[in-house]
Design a protein around this motif. Structure first.
Motif, short mmCIF file in Angstrom:
data_model
loop_
_atom_site.label_atom_id
_atom_site.label_comp_id
_atom_site.label_asym_id
_atom_site.label_seq_id
_atom_site.Cartn_x
_atom_site.Cartn_y
_atom_site.Cartn_z
N MET A 31 0.83 -1.16 0.07
CA MET A 31 0.13 -0.07 -0.02
C MET A 31 0.81 1.29 -0.08
N LEU A 32 1.98 1.25 0.76
CA LEU A 32 2.88 2.42 0.65
C LEU A 32 3.43 2.52 -0.50
N LEU A 33 3.92 1.34 -1.14
CA LEU A 33 4.44 1.59 -2.60
C LEU A 33 3.46 2.01 -3.48
N TRP A 34 2.15 1.73 -3.23
CA TRP A 34 1.10 2.18 -4.15
C TRP A 34 0.96 3.79 -4.10
N LEU A 35 1.00 4.21 -2.67
CA LEU A 35 0.99 5.77 -2.52
C LEU A 35 2.16 6.42 -3.14
N VAL A 36 3.40 5.71 -3.19
CA VAL A 36 4.69 6.60 -3.68
C VAL A 36 4.18 6.60 -5.36
N LYS A 37 3.61 5.61 -5.80
CA LYS A 37 3.25 5.64 -7.19
C LYS A 37 2.26 6.74 -7.40
N GLN A 38 1.40 6.74 -6.65
CA GLN A 38 0.15 7.81 -6.58
C GLN A 38 0.76 9.46 -6.46
N CYS A 39 1.90 9.57 -5.60
CA CYS A 39 2.68 10.57 -5.72
C CYS A 39 3.40 11.15 -6.92
N ASP A 40 3.88 10.08 -7.53
CA ASP A 40 4.56 10.22 -9.11
C ASP A 40 3.32 10.65 -10.21
N GLU A 41 2.27 10.05 -10.16
CA GLU A 41 1.33 10.25 -11.14
C GLU A 41 0.36 11.50 -11.05
N ARG A 42 0.26 11.85 -9.70
CA ARG A 42 -0.67 13.03 -9.43
C ARG A 42 -0.04 14.25 -9.86
N GLY A 43 1.26 14.40 -9.54
CA GLY A 43 1.89 15.75 -9.82
C GLY A 43 1.66 16.35 -11.05
N PRO A 44 1.80 15.84 -12.21
CA PRO A 44 1.59 16.17 -13.35
C PRO A 44 0.03 16.34 -13.74
N ILE A 45 -0.50 15.43 -13.12
CA ILE A 45 -2.08 15.62 -13.34
C ILE A 45 -2.74 17.02 -12.83
N ILE A 46 -2.16 17.30 -11.55
CA ILE A 46 -2.78 18.33 -10.84
C ILE A 46 -2.06 19.80 -11.28
N LYS A 47 -0.72 19.66 -11.67
CA LYS A 47 -0.18 20.73 -12.63
C LYS A 47 -1.05 21.19 -13.70
N ASP A 59 -11.77 15.30 -11.71
CA ASP A 59 -10.81 14.33 -11.92
C ASP A 59 -10.79 13.32 -11.07
N PRO A 60 -11.50 11.98 -11.17
CA PRO A 60 -11.36 10.98 -10.24
C PRO A 60 -10.07 10.41 -9.98
N ARG A 61 -9.04 10.59 -10.55
CA ARG A 61 -7.93 9.94 -10.68
C ARG A 61 -7.02 10.62 -9.37
N VAL A 62 -7.50 11.78 -9.12
CA VAL A 62 -6.66 12.48 -7.86
C VAL A 62 -7.59 12.76 -6.89
N ARG A 63 -8.58 11.74 -6.58
CA ARG A 63 -9.57 11.75 -5.35
C ARG A 63 -8.58 11.81 -4.08
N PRO A 64 -8.99 12.35 -2.94
CA PRO A 64 -8.16 12.50 -1.65
C PRO A 64 -7.93 11.05 -1.25
N ASP A 103 7.14 0.87 -10.08
CA ASP A 103 5.89 0.49 -9.21
C ASP A 103 6.26 0.16 -7.79
N ALA A 104 7.20 -0.91 -7.87
CA ALA A 104 7.88 -1.47 -6.32
C ALA A 104 8.91 -0.73 -5.89
N TYR A 105 9.68 -0.17 -6.64
CA TYR A 105 10.94 0.24 -5.98
C TYR A 105 11.23 1.79 -6.07
N ALA A 106 10.15 2.52 -6.39
CA ALA A 106 10.35 3.89 -6.54
C ALA A 106 11.15 4.52 -5.17
N ALA A 107 10.61 4.31 -4.10
CA ALA A 107 11.31 4.69 -2.92
C ALA A 107 12.35 4.08 -2.47
N LEU A 108 12.78 2.94 -3.15
CA LEU A 108 14.00 2.30 -2.46
C LEU A 108 15.25 3.00 -2.04
#
Length: 729
Positions: free
Chosen positions: A448-464, A485-490, A667-672
């Protein structure tokens, strides 16, 4: 010389003139130097020096250079009285709807209680009335006859005359009694006739039956009330009032002096405009200025002595510092009764409709029963406290509030496995909920934490992109973007007992790195991470995690060490005292920092059944369905290392391998990190060694170690398969 006459002050302070017969060039230079300095200072202060060059004469009303004076008062403001602090126009119980409802609820409950107590005792009351009513009638008859015959007041005087054998006085007193009684018999007779007539009217058919019974009951109760002994009431006592000492200036001084910090009571001053002891919630508030050198935190630290001086229970006395005031100003609030005995107001969101992730909501109440607000956007949360302090109770309030916002997604992992958050499972997407202390649940929490890291990577450009289209002035998530945009729901992500994951020998380093990345990057992207822990130490709460969390709540802990670790260094020195809460008793009480002044707060009490109802309502707001998310797949760290290994390398450093894994499998090692990678491999019982690569020797791993480990695992799997076949046969 000038004809101006020096002022007496100038004459007294002016230096004596140097005699003409004394030649002292050095002294003359000193005088001239002092004169030039005096002229310069006088010019800077706007003073006008008058007279000859000797500077011995000044205008009257000026101040000589060198004298110590206080600065002049600033010019008065004619409208300064408009800025004075005032009490509210309407009392809080009248202007605040929640307080008003709570007051009405308490009044109805009190009336119901008293009515029930007296209803049960009606047979006893009837027997007492039947017993005392005849006595009251006899007593009333005797009083009336005594007044009519004028014996009351006269009999004692006549008896005194008879005792003294004073016949003349006795006869005079008796004639006086007869004169008084002559008209009183007429009055009594008229009264008796009127009473008889009233009784006949009541007994006739003119008066309704219910009125006759009512009048009879009132008459009997009145006679019983008149006939009962003074010390034997008819009605049972249903209220035993707690002993309460009214807070006064004298009592406030006495309590503060009991701390030993102040020696003389007159050194405690009540400031103008704040000095009146006023009603504040279910208690009284006194604001006092302590003497020089004594600060409010000192009094807070001696709360037990303060309560002892006031002769009140500890949880009835609440000393506090005053934000944005000088440190020597103390706010002392004394409750009407111990706060632990007070009933907390109902959580307003139970009937208040939906909440908003981007706006404040009610988290709980302070000792004065005032609402304490909470906010989610651009923040993360930490709840720290020992077992039994109420961490799950507090976290459930936050999650329950967010469940009432239909755009909020949930990810919850209860690593204690007690089921405190099972009611939120229907709101979590598949794979984003777990409850248990087993290894599989911890691995799912790490995913789940790795999924949140992936969300951080994806949400930045969308919100910008949405911000550039005018939906926000900054590159941060707001409700307009989230609704578009449902992709960036809280996302509200909670991990209970986070120390179980951070201290895990295999996943701990990687999980800590991933959590730190989410905390730093996710707050502006609509990701709020809620961490709960009962182990408050540097190993369980790494600095990279705690130093970046804004909202921190420290519940009951044993000492100041845990207070500073949870709330930040210096929190205990600033007056935070969660160590005074009793573990296992004061559940939900804590000290919160990160949103306004440091606050002592108790989380709103939501029992399990109430939270289940809230979650059912929240699921209905979401249409009764759960969203689907793409979680990163479970990875085989050895196989992945074999994939990213560069042919020809005999060994490689962890610092080089970690970026390769992150690039190949983001997806698995972005924050490694290198440390996390080393921990993951060492957890598989593979030794970390000194590796020389490109002429540099650092910690790492050799390729042969990976090949041998994979081969050993394959052999083990083959043996297990063979054993299974034999068992099947």
């Amino acid at each position: 010389m000038s004809t101006h006459t020096p002022s007496p002050v100038a004459e007294e302070l002016a230096p004596e003139p140097v005699p003409d017969d004394v030649v002292n060039p050095g002294a003359a230079q000193i005088v001239n130097l002092g004169q030039r300095r005096a002229d310069r200072v006088a010019a800077e202060q706007g003073l006008v020096v008058v007279g000859d060059d000797d500077g011995e004469s000044v205008e009257a009303g000026t101040v000589l250079v060198g004298t110590v004076v206080d600065p002049p008062d600033p010019p008065g403001d004619a409208l300064a009285f408009l800025d004075v602090r005032r009490t509210p126009v309407f009392p809080v119980w009248l202007s605040d709807s929640q307080t008003r409802r709570d007051a009405m609820r308490r009044a109805v409950a009190a009336v119901g209680y008293h009515a029930g107590v007296h209803a049960v005792r009606i047979p006893v009351y009837a027997a007492l009335v039947a017993w005392y009513a005849p006595q009251g009638a006899a007593r009333l008859t005797g009083r009336v006859l005594g007044w009519t015959s004028a014996e009351v007041g006269n009999w004692g005087l006549r008896q005194d005359a008879a005792t003294r054998n004073d016949a003349k006085t006795w006869l005079e007193l008796d004639r006086h009694r007869q004169r008084q009684a002559s008209w009183r018999w007429w009055v009594t007779g008229a009264g008796v006739l009127a009473a008889v007539a009233a009784v006949l009217v009541v007994l006739s058919g003119v008066t309704p039956g219910w009125a006759r019974w009512l009048l009879a009951a009132v008459g009997l109760v009145a006679l019983a009330r008149y006939g009962r002994p003074v010390d034997k009431p008819i009605l049972a006592r249903t209220v035993v009032r707690a002993k309460y000492r009214k807070l006064t200036a004298e009592l406030t001084r006495k309590g503060i002096m009991a701390t030993g910090l102040v020696k003389k009571p007159e050194d405690i001053v009540f400031p103008a405009g704040l000095g009146e002891i006023r009603r504040e919630g279910p208690g009284y508030l006194a604001v006092a200025d302590l003497p020089d050198g004594v600060i409010a935190v000192d009094v807070v630290d001696k709360r037990e002595q303060l309560a002892g001086g006031l002769r009140l229970p500890l949880d009835q006395v609440w000393p506090e510092t005053m934000p944005r005031e000088h440190p020597g100003r103390l706010a002392l609030w004394v409750a009407d009764k111990p706060v632990s005995a007070m009933r907390q107001p109902a959580w307003p969101h139970l009937s208040g409709g939906a909440t908003d992730y981007f706006k404040e909501f009610v988290y709980g109440f302070d000792p004065r029963m005032r609402k304490v607000m909470y906010r989610m956007d651009e923040r993360n949360s930490l709840f720290a406290g020992f077992p039994g302090s109420g961490k799950s109770l507090s976290g459930r309030v936050v999650c329950a509030a967010m469940s009432l916002d239909p755009i909020v997604q949930f990810a919850i992992f209860d690593l204690a496995g007690r089921g405190d958050y099972d009611m939120f499972e229907p709101l979590c997407a598949p794979g984003l909920f777990g409850s248990g202390a087993d290894e599989d649940t911890k691995r799912a929490a790490y995913r789940m934490l790795l999924w949140l890291v992936k969300q951080c990577d994806e949400r930045g450009p969308i919100i910008k992109g949405w911000a550039q289209q005018g939906l926000n002035t900054e590159n941060k998530l707001n409700r307009a973007i989230a609704m578009r945009d449902p992709r960036v729901r809280p996302i509200a992500a909670l991990i209970d007992e986070i120390q179980e994951l951070i201290n895990d020998p295999e996943l701990g380093k990687a999980a800590s790195a991933a959590a730190t990345s989410v905390i730093k990057r996710g707050r502006a992207l609509g990701i709020h991470l809620i961490l709960e822990t009962q182990r408050i130490d540097k190993e369980s709460l790494p600095k990279g995690v705690t130093s970046n969390i804004a909202l921190r709540t420290c519940l009951a802990v044993p000492s100041h060490v845990e207070v500073d670790l949870a709330l930040g260094t210096g929190a205990f020195r600033q007056g935070a005292r969660p160590n005074q809460f009793e573990i296992g008793v004061d559940a939900g009480w804590g000290v919160r920092v990160g949103m306004g002044p440091m606050t002592t707060v108790r989380a709103a009490y939501l029992d399990r059944r109430t939270v289940e109802k809230i979650c059912a309502k929240a699921l209905a707001l979401r249409g009764g369905t759960r969203e689907q998310v793409d979680l990163p797949p479970a990875r085989d760290i050895l196989a992945d290392l074999a994939v990213i290994w560069v042919p020809g390398e005999r060994g490689q450093h962890w610092k080089t391998l970690a970026p390769r894994l992150a690039e190949k499998f983001p997806d698995a090692y972005a924050a490694l990190t290198a440390e996390a990678l080393s921990a993951l491999v060492r957890a598989l019982e593979i030794e970390s060694r000194n590796v020389k690569a490109k002429g540099v020797t650092q910690r790492g791993i050799y390729h042969a170690q990976i090949i041998d480990a994979l081969a050993a695992r394959d052999r083990s799997d083959s043996d297990d398969d063979a054993e299974q076949v034999e068992e099947d046969r």
